[in-house]
Write an enzyme that holds these catalytic residues in place. Sequence first.
Site, PDB file in Angstrom:
ATOM      1  N   GLU A 143       9.070   3.236  -5.400  1.00  0.00           N
ATOM      2  CA  GLU A 143       9.245   3.336  -6.879  1.00  0.00           C
ATOM      3  C   GLU A 143       8.819   4.719  -7.079  1.00  0.00           C
ATOM      4  O   GLU A 143       9.263   5.662  -7.829  1.00  0.00           O
ATOM      5  CB  GLU A 143       8.704   2.475  -7.458  1.00  0.00           C
TER       6      GLU A 143
ATOM      7  N   ALA B  88       4.829  -3.516 -16.060  1.00  0.00           N
ATOM      8  CA  ALA B  88       3.747  -4.098 -15.358  1.00  0.00           C
ATOM      9  C   ALA B  88       3.226  -3.464 -14.562  1.00  0.00           C
ATOM     10  O   ALA B  88       2.222  -3.866 -13.781  1.00  0.00           O
ATOM     11  CB  ALA B  88       4.861  -5.171 -14.721  1.00  0.00           C
ATOM     12  N   SER B  89       3.530  -1.977 -14.118  1.00  0.00           N
ATOM     13  CA  SER B  89       2.763  -1.546 -12.715  1.00  0.00           C
ATOM     14  C   SER B  89       2.661   0.048 -13.144  1.00  0.00           C
ATOM     15  O   SER B  89       3.544   0.507 -14.108  1.00  0.00           O
ATOM     16  CB  SER B  89       3.368  -1.428 -11.556  1.00  0.00           C
TER      17      SER B  89
END
Length: 545
Positions: free
Chosen positions: A243, A277-278
């Site tokens: 990602e 979330a990240s």
Amino acid sequence: MGPSRGRRGTFSWKKYAIGAAAVIGLIFVFGPRQTPKYLSSDGMQDAVDAITDDPLYTSPDDEPFVHNPIIEEEEAPPTTDEKQPLKPGEHPTSFESDPDPLHTTYCTTTTADRIVQYALMIDAGSTGSRIHVYKFNNCNPSSGPSFEYEVFKMIQPGLSSFAGKPEDAAKSLDVLMDEALRVVPESLRKCTPVAVKATAGLRLLPGSQSADILDAVRHRLDTVYPFPIHGEDGIVIMDGKDEGVYAWITANYLLSTIRPDTPKGTPSYAVLDLGGASTQIVFEPMFPNNDELADGDHKYELKFAGRDHVLYQHSYLGYGLMRARRHVHQLVEFMDSLRGKNGGTTFVENDRRVFNPCLAQGTQRVVEVEDERNGISRSVTMDGEGIGSFQACSRTMQLVMAKDAICELKPCSFNGVYQPSLLDAFSSGKVLLLSYFYDRVQPLLPENPPKINVASIKELATTVCMGRPAWLDRWGAQPDLMKELEERPEWCLDLTFMHSLLTLGYEFTEDREVQLGKQIEGTELGWCLGAALGVVSGAELTCKA
């Protein structure tokens, strides 16, 4: 322990709050309160809507700033398919300006099998799903497909909101796939690959829920739509390191620092992406003494456009903005419980009220806090009255960032994760901040802002945390922005977390210049274009029977 390299970790802050850290935090955060200069005389506003039961702790006000003209323009469906004529030598920059989606204006012939190639990339994020319909041409097969433009559309909520309802999750993507049918010419659909890459939202679902959703998505796309699914990994939960690297490729490709015709030696941008979330950081170290990057999961060797790149990357699961909010609220509630009922907690209509330094002055927010001992959640009214401030919130962030975690391979950024010093390995490189960095900071800047640095975020956070009177002094002429600030009490928390992430976490200096990014020439920044370039450049590209 917190997230670690190469495996799914869990976020644990309690070990840093118990004992001395908790005592220090209590002294600094919950010391005597004085009525600040900007405390509203109106008293406290009513509690905002209770948080939803989404497993990622999201709510409507967690979404990007809805009054941003760019976002409104992206989400507004086109009113006509009528094409506007191009001027001589001009190339289309959007579907609406493309005179013939079946062909390209860059060449008339090619040795490749197809002169035009489309690709569909669906980003199944924690707070929403987005489709990117990319058009490429194969005018120069030796240098790979060349990107022309994208069509973008998003929906809410994300797939993770359909936990336990996989069929509903799959059907939620129909709106996005209908957009692909509108854009991709019918004769090219069977050779237009589609991929669905889920990020941290689905990673955090328990049991088989995420796998069930992905199976349902694969079945629906395969049986209802004409587009071929791209290989075995066409519908997957994407690895965090991919990602970040794909986002790095997208940004640097659009900024022309890693294209085939880019002059050798052109420095690339560091890319910091903050999701729900990240969060990811990716950069190409430039060691002054020919030092090399230490081996490990953080090292990513990339060959792109005929050149080799050695990248540093890390994805911090649990340190996205929505997760950070959750950890802050749990930490504040836990520390308040150590002080006892007479230490500051009040009870209103059987609801517990906790003073929270990370909410703006004069604002409240009802949140769900889970008791880790028994797993039971309860509603808590977080209150920023008389205590909300950037300085006090920053002290809370010191515990959240786990800066004192054991560092096995030095130097470390935070949470015990190795990272070469940015002062040594990336001292003068340009820094690009994406996603929630943009959504929270950009709306607060003037229309044509000067160059900004890390200290600019601190200055904005300080003002936001002061509350409504300070907002009126600075942004009173912007009613839409004022409404957004009033409906988002955690904007103070968000900005303070971002500043802590950059300074305490990654150890940027306050004067380090940064750039905010959402689009470049109409194309969304993020990991999707980088991933799509890999799809159309690979040898696995096949057509659907």
